[in-house]
Design an enzyme around this catalytic site. Structure first.
Site, PDB file in Angstrom:
ATOM      1  N   ASN A  64       5.427 -22.678   0.816  1.00  0.00           N
ATOM      2  CA  ASN A  64       6.249 -21.500   0.565  1.00  0.00           C
ATOM      3  C   ASN A  64       6.102 -21.150  -0.911  1.00  0.00           C
ATOM      4  OD1 ASN A  64       8.204 -19.623   0.136  1.00  0.00           O
ATOM      5  ND2 ASN A  64       9.924 -20.904   0.789  1.00  0.00           N
ATOM      6  N   SER A 143       2.245  -2.967  -6.515  1.00  0.00           N
ATOM      7  CA  SER A 143       2.259  -1.860  -5.550  1.00  0.00           C
ATOM      8  C   SER A 143       2.512  -0.576  -6.332  1.00  0.00           C
ATOM      9  CB  SER A 143       3.399  -2.046  -4.541  1.00  0.00           C
ATOM     10  OG  SER A 143       3.630  -0.833  -3.830  1.00  0.00           O
ATOM     11  N   TYR A 156      11.952  -4.381  -3.136  1.00  0.00           N
ATOM     12  CA  TYR A 156      10.484  -4.501  -3.157  1.00  0.00           C
ATOM     13  C   TYR A 156       9.908  -3.850  -4.422  1.00  0.00           C
ATOM     14  CZ  TYR A 156       5.667  -4.078  -1.342  1.00  0.00           C
ATOM     15  OH  TYR A 156       4.304  -4.153  -1.157  1.00  0.00           O
ATOM     16  N   ALA A 157      10.377  -2.623  -4.731  1.00  0.00           N
ATOM     17  CA  ALA A 157       9.867  -1.910  -5.907  1.00  0.00           C
ATOM     18  C   ALA A 157      10.182  -2.689  -7.187  1.00  0.00           C
ATOM     19  CB  ALA A 157      10.462  -0.503  -5.973  1.00  0.00           C
ATOM     20  N   ALA A 158      11.402  -3.241  -7.264  1.00  0.00           N
ATOM     21  CA  ALA A 158      11.778  -4.014  -8.461  1.00  0.00           C
ATOM     22  C   ALA A 158      10.909  -5.267  -8.578  1.00  0.00           C
ATOM     23  CB  ALA A 158      13.259  -4.393  -8.401  1.00  0.00           C
ATOM     24  N   LYS A 160       7.880  -5.607  -7.556  1.00  0.00           N
ATOM     25  CA  LYS A 160       6.507  -5.220  -7.928  1.00  0.00           C
ATOM     26  C   LYS A 160       6.442  -4.738  -9.380  1.00  0.00           C
ATOM     27  CE  LYS A 160       4.624  -6.272  -3.998  1.00  0.00           C
ATOM     28  NZ  LYS A 160       3.783  -7.481  -3.925  1.00  0.00           N
ATOM     29  N   ILE A 189      -2.037   0.741   2.422  1.00  0.00           N
ATOM     30  CA  ILE A 189      -3.195  -0.013   2.935  1.00  0.00           C
ATOM     31  C   ILE A 189      -2.915  -0.430   4.370  1.00  0.00           C
ATOM     32  CG2 ILE A 189      -4.756  -1.972   2.516  1.00  0.00           C
ATOM     33  CD1 ILE A 189      -4.569   0.063   0.154  1.00  0.00           C
TER      34      ILE A 189
HETATM   35  N1  LIG Z   1      -0.306  -3.200   2.917  1.00  0.00           N
HETATM   36  C1  LIG Z   1       0.031  -2.359   1.939  1.00  0.00           C
HETATM   37  O1  LIG Z   1       0.033  -1.137   2.097  1.00  0.00           O
HETATM   38  C2  LIG Z   1       0.415  -2.896   0.575  1.00  0.00           C
HETATM   39  C3  LIG Z   1       0.677  -1.964  -0.424  1.00  0.00           C
HETATM   40  C4  LIG Z   1       1.018  -2.392  -1.676  1.00  0.00           C
HETATM   41  C5  LIG Z   1       1.101  -3.748  -1.940  1.00  0.00           C
HETATM   42  N2  LIG Z   1       0.856  -4.651  -0.949  1.00  0.00           N
HETATM   43  C6  LIG Z   1       0.980  -6.061  -1.291  1.00  0.00           C
HETATM   44  O2  LIG Z   1      -0.202  -6.771  -0.985  1.00  0.00           O
HETATM   45  C7  LIG Z   1       0.120  -8.131  -0.662  1.00  0.00           C
HETATM   46  C8  LIG Z   1      -0.469  -8.483   0.686  1.00  0.00           C
HETATM   47  O3  LIG Z   1       0.085  -7.627   1.659  1.00  0.00           O
HETATM   48  P1  LIG Z   1      -0.511  -7.444   3.145  1.00  0.00           P
HETATM   49  O4  LIG Z   1      -0.404  -6.005   3.466  1.00  0.00           O
HETATM   50  O5  LIG Z   1      -1.802  -8.140   3.267  1.00  0.00           O
HETATM   51  O6  LIG Z   1       0.650  -8.179   3.969  1.00  0.00           O
HETATM   52  P2  LIG Z   1       0.583  -9.188   5.202  1.00  0.00           P
HETATM   53  O7  LIG Z   1       1.974  -9.279   5.702  1.00  0.00           O
HETATM   54  O8  LIG Z   1      -0.513  -8.819   6.154  1.00  0.00           O
HETATM   55  O9  LIG Z   1       0.144 -10.569   4.491  1.00  0.00           O
HETATM   56  C9  LIG Z   1       1.001 -11.261   3.640  1.00  0.00           C
HETATM   57  C10 LIG Z   1       0.732 -12.742   3.783  1.00  0.00           C
HETATM   58  O10 LIG Z   1       1.649 -13.454   2.924  1.00  0.00           O
HETATM   59  C11 LIG Z   1       2.170 -14.555   3.648  1.00  0.00           C
HETATM   60  N3  LIG Z   1       3.473 -14.962   3.120  1.00  0.00           N
HETATM   61  C12 LIG Z   1       4.672 -14.357   3.316  1.00  0.00           C
HETATM   62  N4  LIG Z   1       5.636 -15.046   2.711  1.00  0.00           N
HETATM   63  C13 LIG Z   1       5.049 -16.127   2.107  1.00  0.00           C
HETATM   64  C14 LIG Z   1       5.519 -17.203   1.327  1.00  0.00           C
HETATM   65  N5  LIG Z   1       6.821 -17.338   1.046  1.00  0.00           N
HETATM   66  N6  LIG Z   1       4.626 -18.120   0.882  1.00  0.00           N
HETATM   67  C15 LIG Z   1       3.310 -18.014   1.168  1.00  0.00           C
HETATM   68  N7  LIG Z   1       2.793 -16.997   1.906  1.00  0.00           N
HETATM   69  C16 LIG Z   1       3.659 -16.067   2.373  1.00  0.00           C
HETATM   70  C17 LIG Z   1       2.265 -14.053   5.084  1.00  0.00           C
HETATM   71  O11 LIG Z   1       2.384 -15.126   6.000  1.00  0.00           O
HETATM   72  C18 LIG Z   1       0.974 -13.254   5.217  1.00  0.00           C
HETATM   73  O12 LIG Z   1      -0.114 -14.063   5.640  1.00  0.00           O
HETATM   74  C19 LIG Z   1       1.655  -8.226  -0.709  1.00  0.00           C
HETATM   75  O13 LIG Z   1       2.067  -8.721  -1.959  1.00  0.00           O
HETATM   76  C20 LIG Z   1       2.076  -6.775  -0.542  1.00  0.00           C
HETATM   77  O14 LIG Z   1       3.346  -6.541  -1.101  1.00  0.00           O
HETATM   78  C21 LIG Z   1       0.506  -4.262   0.301  1.00  0.00           C
END
Ligand SMILES: NC(=O)c1ccc[n+]([C@@H]2O[C@H](COP(=O)([O-])OP(=O)(O)OC[C@H]3O[C@@H](n4cnc5c(N)ncnc54)[C@H](O)[C@@H]3O)[C@@H](O)[C@H]2O)c1
Length: 248
Positions: A64, A143, A156-158, A160, A189
């Site tokens: 975690n 983000s 979430y915004a805070a 990031k 994304i």
């Molecule tokens: N998808 C988007 O549009 C987007 C946009 C901006 C930023 N992001 C950021 O990109 C990153 C990846 O996002 P994603 O879209 O691939 O999401 P996702 O949910 O597909 O993947 C996130 C991964 O993090 C893991 N995770 C969650 N909590 C955890 C913890 N406590 N310890 C270890 N692992 C943990 C999950 O199990 C998952 O495998 C994130 O930080 C997200 O905020 C995503």
């Protein structure tokens, strides 16, 4: 010779989504990959196999990222098993959206813990390793909402925005040691995280993007490759928005 030949990258939350795409891209460029996720199940094991097929070392660690002691332990194990940590990507992240009046303390704490404290945990543990190696590249997954804010996502915004300021502060402290720190701010994304949104919201977002499409995980992985590799050797303390031109 790949752009990351002989380097070791540690990526949090990389069993799927953006983290996994980065792991695969880096392996294609010759990096050994250590990654974490909450559990390493069949999904995570499949990711390990997929990455090893590129002829590099790969291991997934169940941990975690929000837990300080567990993060320290993972970094210690990666150092022992891989011998180095050249690149750290703080990618683990979650959303627990809600308007301010309805947001609970639990929603706030969970998002700040997983998205922001996790980055402190891993940077804190990796920096001594990188200092001994006289270099390293740290990338925080932020983000666009960390730059511009977003109604319904105050937590979430805070978190990031915190990731951006954390990268800039580490860049200032660690630059003299050859360690660079930057942030990537993805827009919309296509991953499990955004698939939770309704079709209407997805359409509305896309209509505001000059390139008229959501981003792919590979769009983010390509930017991460630039920031992780020597192609960006004079780039530190920056935020790169990868959002199809949504925010200028
Ligand atoms: N998808 C988007 O549009 C987007 C946009 C901006 C930023 N992001 C950021 O990109 C990153 C990846 O996002 P994603 O879209 O691939 O999401 P996702 O949910 O597909 O993947 C996130 C991964 O993090 C893991 N995770 C969650 N909590 C955890 C913890 N406590 N310890 C270890 N692992 C943990 C999950 O199990 C998952 O495998 C994130 O930080 C997200 O905020 C995503």
């Amino acid at each position: 010779m790949g752009l990351l030949s002989g380097k070791t990258a540690l990526i949090t939350g990389a069993a799927r989504g953006i983290g996994k795409a980065i792991a695969v891209k880096f392996a294609q460029e010759g990096a050994n990959i250590a990654f974490t996720d909450l559990v390493i199940d069949e999904n995570g094991q499949a990711t390990e196999k997929e990455i090893e097929a590129y002829g590099v070392k790969c291991k997934g660690y169940a941990s975690n990222a929000a837990d300080f002691a567990q993060s320290e332990e993972v970094v210690k194990q990666v150092k022992e098993e891989f011998g180095a940590i050249d690149i750290l990507i703080n990618n683990a992240g979650i959303t627990k959206d809600g308007l301010m009046l309805r947001m609970t303390e639990a929603q706030w704490d969970a998002v700040i813990g997983v998205n922001l404290k996790s980055a402190f945990n891993f940077i804190h543990a990796c920096v001594p390793v990188m200092m001994r190696q006289r270099g390293g590249s740290i990338i925080n997954m932020a983000s666009v909402v960390g730059v511009h804010g977003n109604a319904g996502q105050a937590n979430y915004a805070a978190s990031k925005a915190g990731m951006i300021a954390l990268a800039k502060s580490v860049a200032q402290e660690m630059g003299p040691k050859g360690i660079r720190a930057n942030a990537i701010a993805p827009g919309f994304i296509d991953t499990a995280m955004t698939q939770q949104l309704s079709e209407d919201i997805r359409k509305e977002w896309t209509s505001k993007i000059p390139l008229r499409r959501g981003g792919t995980t590979e769009d983010i992985a390509n930017t991460a490759l630039f920031l992780a590799s020597d192609l960006s050797s004079y780039v530190s303390g920056q935020v790169i928005q990868v959002d199809g031109g949504m925010n200028m």
